[in-house]
Design an enzyme around this catalytic site. Structure first.
Site, PDB file in Angstrom:
ATOM      1  N   THR A  85      -9.602 -82.018  -0.777  1.00 50.94           N
ATOM      2  CA  THR A  85     -10.555 -81.883  -1.868  1.00 50.94           C
ATOM      3  C   THR A  85     -10.921 -83.213  -2.511  1.00 50.94           C
ATOM      4  O   THR A  85     -11.952 -83.318  -3.150  1.00 50.94           O
ATOM      5  CB  THR A  85      -9.930 -80.983  -2.944  1.00 50.94           C
ATOM      6  N   GLY A 116     -12.312 -76.004  -7.723  1.00 47.70           N
ATOM      7  CA  GLY A 116     -12.210 -75.736  -6.284  1.00 47.70           C
ATOM      8  C   GLY A 116     -12.543 -74.321  -5.870  1.00 47.70           C
ATOM      9  O   GLY A 116     -13.231 -74.104  -4.878  1.00 47.70           O
ATOM     10  N   GLU A 117     -12.041 -73.361  -6.608  1.00 52.08           N
ATOM     11  CA  GLU A 117     -12.207 -71.971  -6.171  1.00 52.08           C
ATOM     12  C   GLU A 117     -13.423 -71.291  -6.777  1.00 52.08           C
ATOM     13  O   GLU A 117     -13.855 -70.237  -6.319  1.00 52.08           O
ATOM     14  CB  GLU A 117     -10.920 -71.190  -6.484  1.00 52.08           C
ATOM     15  N   LYS A 170     -11.842 -79.110 -16.013  1.00 51.95           N
ATOM     16  CA  LYS A 170     -11.511 -77.692 -15.792  1.00 51.95           C
ATOM     17  C   LYS A 170     -11.472 -77.404 -14.288  1.00 51.95           C
ATOM     18  O   LYS A 170     -11.697 -78.285 -13.472  1.00 51.95           O
ATOM     19  CB  LYS A 170     -12.538 -76.799 -16.511  1.00 51.95           C
ATOM     20  N   GLY A 189      -6.362 -75.950   2.953  1.00 52.30           N
ATOM     21  CA  GLY A 189      -5.208 -75.083   2.708  1.00 52.30           C
ATOM     22  C   GLY A 189      -5.684 -73.689   2.332  1.00 52.30           C
ATOM     23  O   GLY A 189      -5.382 -72.709   2.993  1.00 52.30           O
ATOM     24  N   GLN A 232     -17.018 -79.838  -2.878  1.00 52.08           N
ATOM     25  CA  GLN A 232     -16.240 -78.628  -3.141  1.00 52.08           C
ATOM     26  C   GLN A 232     -17.143 -77.421  -3.275  1.00 52.08           C
ATOM     27  O   GLN A 232     -16.863 -76.354  -2.753  1.00 52.08           O
ATOM     28  CB  GLN A 232     -15.460 -78.797  -4.459  1.00 52.08           C
ATOM     29  N   ILE A 283      -5.488 -81.627  -0.583  1.00 52.48           N
ATOM     30  CA  ILE A 283      -5.659 -80.605   0.451  1.00 52.48           C
ATOM     31  C   ILE A 283      -7.015 -80.738   1.146  1.00 52.48           C
ATOM     32  O   ILE A 283      -7.460 -79.840   1.844  1.00 52.48           O
ATOM     33  CB  ILE A 283      -5.423 -79.194  -0.123  1.00 52.48           C
ATOM     34  N   ILE A 329     -16.728 -83.686 -14.932  1.00 50.94           N
ATOM     35  CA  ILE A 329     -16.661 -83.868 -13.486  1.00 50.94           C
ATOM     36  C   ILE A 329     -16.219 -85.309 -13.218  1.00 50.94           C
ATOM     37  O   ILE A 329     -16.886 -86.256 -13.625  1.00 50.94           O
ATOM     38  CB  ILE A 329     -18.039 -83.587 -12.844  1.00 50.94           C
ATOM     39  N   THR A 352     -17.400 -85.689  -4.645  1.00 53.13           N
ATOM     40  CA  THR A 352     -16.360 -84.775  -4.159  1.00 53.13           C
ATOM     41  C   THR A 352     -16.515 -83.398  -4.811  1.00 53.13           C
ATOM     42  O   THR A 352     -16.250 -82.377  -4.171  1.00 53.13           O
ATOM     43  CB  THR A 352     -14.942 -85.332  -4.416  1.00 53.13           C
TER      44      THR A 352
HETATM   45 MO1  MOS Z   1      -5.620 -71.388  -3.706  1.00 54.07          MO
HETATM   46  S1  MOS Z   1      -5.970 -69.542  -2.941  1.00 54.07           S
HETATM   47  O1  MOS Z   1      -4.623 -71.151  -5.015  1.00 54.07           O
HETATM   48  O2  MOS Z   1      -5.116 -72.374  -2.478  1.00 54.07           O
END
Ligand code: MOS
Length: 757
Positions: A485, A721-722, A718, A237, A655, A483, A646, A651
């Site tokens: 992940t 992903g980003e 915490k 996504g 990520q 998504i 974690i 996974t």
């Molecule tokens: Mo993210 S850019 O909040 O899918």
């Protein structure tokens, strides 16, 4: 929890949906088959600015297989779509304006996809054309009051910037730029819309089933109970599937009109005009520091571009406010409108381009001061959040630097640019090729660079239903999303552990707006939001079963104390005397029940508001630069991250690998190119818009500094992903400088920029 803690959670469990995916059994949105289905193909504006004079559908409507053609004249606005509906009303008046190339103008519905495509090509649109605004230089720049639709202020300050500058021994000012970038998820966006009477079912590629439900209700003016949104699997996504988009509206309206289910799949090329993008940015950075490297001032002014009608800011200063201890700061946003669609969130919105600038600037400052870049960061380490003055709920950035440096071998680095070289041995012709003693053919400059990573760790309220069946099976449901992940997998682990069951006994279901509500899968909040609710609901279901045993004269556990009882493999027994045991299935059978259920909701702990919550990391890279060709190859990557507990190392590592890979693409390849005359994207395909392939990606060493954060949520998780895209572009740019002595402040770092400075 019982003594089962950590039996399943934390383990590198294979994806529970992995087999379904590799065998093709997992039905993604575009795979959904429904009887009587017809196909929708969207037609778009071929100019970037002007007006529609006429849409001539006479040839299209008589083409074979055509069921109907719907134009924008028969729909609510397809460009001005409420973001966080229903607060924003949807404009319904007819709007003939063209705001950007690729603007959706309507949909052709036909019996087959090919017939719809052919008919769409026969739709003739007559325009009145005007010259578009395409570049930042052409556009009028303004300063928005607030960003993200009023959530954050447009300007953030602390201390006194002028005094910070006056106290600096060294003042460094630079401009960093990043291009327009597009999400390229493996799975393009798609919708299957089906009406039964007044009820709409949407199979949708979405990161937010609830937000899609809210959005479509606002647009079509129907109540939420009439809309069901289903999204079982998502092929990525990254933000472009977060907000409601116009293809979904068109599919829903078309299905209602033709009274048949309609499938719309956005083409790869349409992905560049239909689902948002990351705006280009121009970032003006000022860092002031004392001779010993203490920051006295930071200013970060970010200019980004938006559509003619929505104020979407790329929040490049998001990390700047909290990253370093510096008492004088100004972060400010500027915007300009061009003839393009509205940008949207793209993986680490703000942090990804913003930390390219900040972490490049820190490297430049380190060279100016002759201080090691890690040492400079340590000297400015923020022991508390410098902006809110709140303590961190947990922060292990120093350990990330230290571990990363150790694994990478940072202490071996000679900081002098162009001081490291590597020669590739020449190969003898023939097969198999052999290394010769001849003079080497290619001389590589080697560079080592590093940068920090950070991302906020937020969460939202989530609810979960757990059912234990007499068959021994357990069903857990939450209206969250996977998504790509690993939500299915980690939630299965959390539920299984709380229930004292093997993970195979637990079926976790998600992606249906009929499930108990959970937040959007964005902003890296899913695990921190949903896993506490799964844990709570599963624990409640387990305790309900134990209470039933305790109250049951036929149970060996009759009149035992709850706290003396534990569960393993579905067996409930006394900790002191495991021979006294019962089981979920026996209890249910004795009570003549098919199942029991527990439903729980969790919300972020209000106490956690007294802490600043962020994940952190450090990324180290080695590049090899062929000076004659300007070719850059990332040879090694070490990333160390602290993101709380974690839940699944496998996974989680995936990520991180994905994030670093994207960071490499951002650094060296990605750039959307617009024709500055026509305002049209000229590389709207995967052969011209470059993203990394396997050959571009080196071996990565990924480590986690595990944290036990008692403040964030019951599981101590915490955001992750980003986080790992953040800092990668800066680390690579810093490594390129170390290799070549050339500082490239404009992404992507393509060979031409090294060859022709
Ligand atoms: Mo993210 S850019 O909040 O899918």
């Amino acid at each position: 929890m019982t003594n089962m803690q950590h039996q399943i959670v934390g383990k590198p469990l294979d994806r529970v949906d992995g087999k379904l995916k590799v065998t093709g059994e997992a039905a993604y949105t575009a795979d959904v088959q429904i009887d009587n289905l017809v196909y929708g193909v969207i037609f778009q504006s071929a100019i970037a600015k002007g007006k529609v004079i006429q849409i001539d559908t006479s040839a299209a409507v008589i083409a074979p297989g055509v069921v109907d053609i719907i134009t924008y004249e028969q729909t609510p606005s397809l460009v001005k779509i409420p973001f966080f509906s229903p607060q924003q009303p949807q404009p319904t008046e007819k709007d003939d304006n063209i705001y950007y190339d690729g603007q959706h103008l309507g949909i052709v519905v036909a019996q087959t996809l090919e017939q719809a495509q052919t008919a769409a090509s026969l739709v003739k649109i007559i325009y009145e054309e005007a010259p578009p605004t395409v570049t930042m230089a052409q556009a009028e720049i303004f300063e928005p009051e607030s960003i993200f639709f009023g959530i954050m202020p447009g300007k953030i300050t602390r201390g006194d910037v002028e005094s910070g500058k006056a106290h600096a021994d060294i003042l460094m000012e630079q401009i960093y730029t990043t291009p327009m970038e597009h999400h390229n998820p493996l799975e393009p966006s798609a919708t299957v819309a089906m009406w039964e009477e007044d009820n709409l079912t949407l199979y949708e590629t979405t990161q937010g089933i609830s937000s899609t439900q809210r959005g479509i209700c606002a647009v079509l003016n129907i109540p939420p109970e009439n809309v069901r949104v289903i999204s079982k699997y998502l092929g990525g996504g990254f933000g472009c599937k977060a907000l409601l988009k116009s293809h979904t509206i068109l599919a829903a309206i078309a299905a209602r009109k033709v009274k048949r289910p309609v499938k719309v799949v956005v083409t790869r090329s349409q992905m560049y005009t239909s689902c948002g993008y990351r705006s280009q940015t121009q970032q003006h950075l000022t860092l002031g520091a004392t001779r010993n490297g203490k920051l006295t001032v930071i200013t970060h002014i970010g200019t980004s571009l938006t559509s003619p009608f929505d104020d979407f800011v790329e929040p490049v200063g998001a990390a700047t406010t909290m990253m370093y201890a510096c008492s004088n700061l100004e972060v400010k946003y500027r915007l300009a409108r061009i003839n393009a669609g509205t940008p949207t969130f793209m993986r680490a919105p703000g942090e990804a381009p913003g930390m390219f600038a900040l972490e490049s600037a820190m490297d430049e400052l380190a060279y100016l001061l002759n201080i090691d870049p890690i040492e400079l960061r340590l000297r400015n380490h923020a022991d508390i959040d410098p902006h809110t003055q709140l303590p961190w709920s947990s922060k292990s950035l120093k350990q990330c630097y230290q571990q990363g440096a150790e694994i990478f071998g940072w202490s071996q680095r000679n900081p002098v640019p162009r001081s490291m070289r590597d020669d590739e041995p020449a190969l003898k012709e023939g097969f198999p090729p052999q290394v010769t003693d001849e003079p080497q053919r290619r001389h590589f400059l080697i560079g080592w660079g590093m940068a920090s990573a950070t991302f906020p760790s937020n969460a939202g309220p989530a609810s979960v239903k757990v059912e234990i069946f007499a068959t021994g099976e357990v069903r857990v449901q939450s209206g969250t999303q996977d998504i790509g992940t690993g939500t299915y997998t980690v939630m299965t682990q959390v539920a299984a552990e709380a229930l004292g069951l093997p993970s195979q006994s637990v079926q976790f279901e998600l992606g249906d707006s009929n499930h108990p509500k959970a937040p959007i899968a964005g902003n890296s909040i899913t695990v921190a939001s949903v896993s506490p609710a799964v844990h709570k609901a599963a624990s409640a279901a387990r305790d309900k079963m134990i209470q039933m045993a305790i109250a049951d004269p036929n149970s060996p556990l009759y009149e035992s104390q709850l706290e003396n009882i534990t569960v393993e493999l579905g067996q409930i027994f006394l900790k002191q005397d495991p021979s006294k045991r019962d089981s979920y299935t026996d209890i249910l059978r004795r009570h003549g029940l098919e199942s029991i259920e527990a439903k729980e909701e969790t919300a972020p702990n209000p106490e956690s508001k007294q802490y600043a919550k962020h994940s952190f990391g450090a990324i180290f890279v080695e590049v090899a630069v062929d000076e004659l060709l300007g070719e850059i190859k990332v040879r090694r990557c070490v990333g160390v991250y602290s993101a709380g507990r974690i839940l699944n190392f496998k996974t989680a590592r995936s990520q991180v690998i994905g994030g670093i890979t994207w960071g490499i693409g951002m650094a060296l390849m990605e750039k959307t190119v617009m024709d500055t005359n026509q305002g049209r994207i000229v590389n709207a395909n995967l052969s011209d818009y470059l993203i990394p392939v396997h050959a571009d990606i080196p071996n990565m060493e990924v480590q986690f500094v595990e944290e036990h954060d008692p403040y964030v949520n019951t599981l101590g998780t915490k955001s992750l992903g980003e986080l790992p895209i953040v800092g990668v572009a800066a680390a690579i740019s810093n490594a390129v400088y170390h290799a070549t002595g050339k500082r490239i402040r404009d992404l992507p770092i393509t060979p031409d920029k090294l060859l022709y400075p």
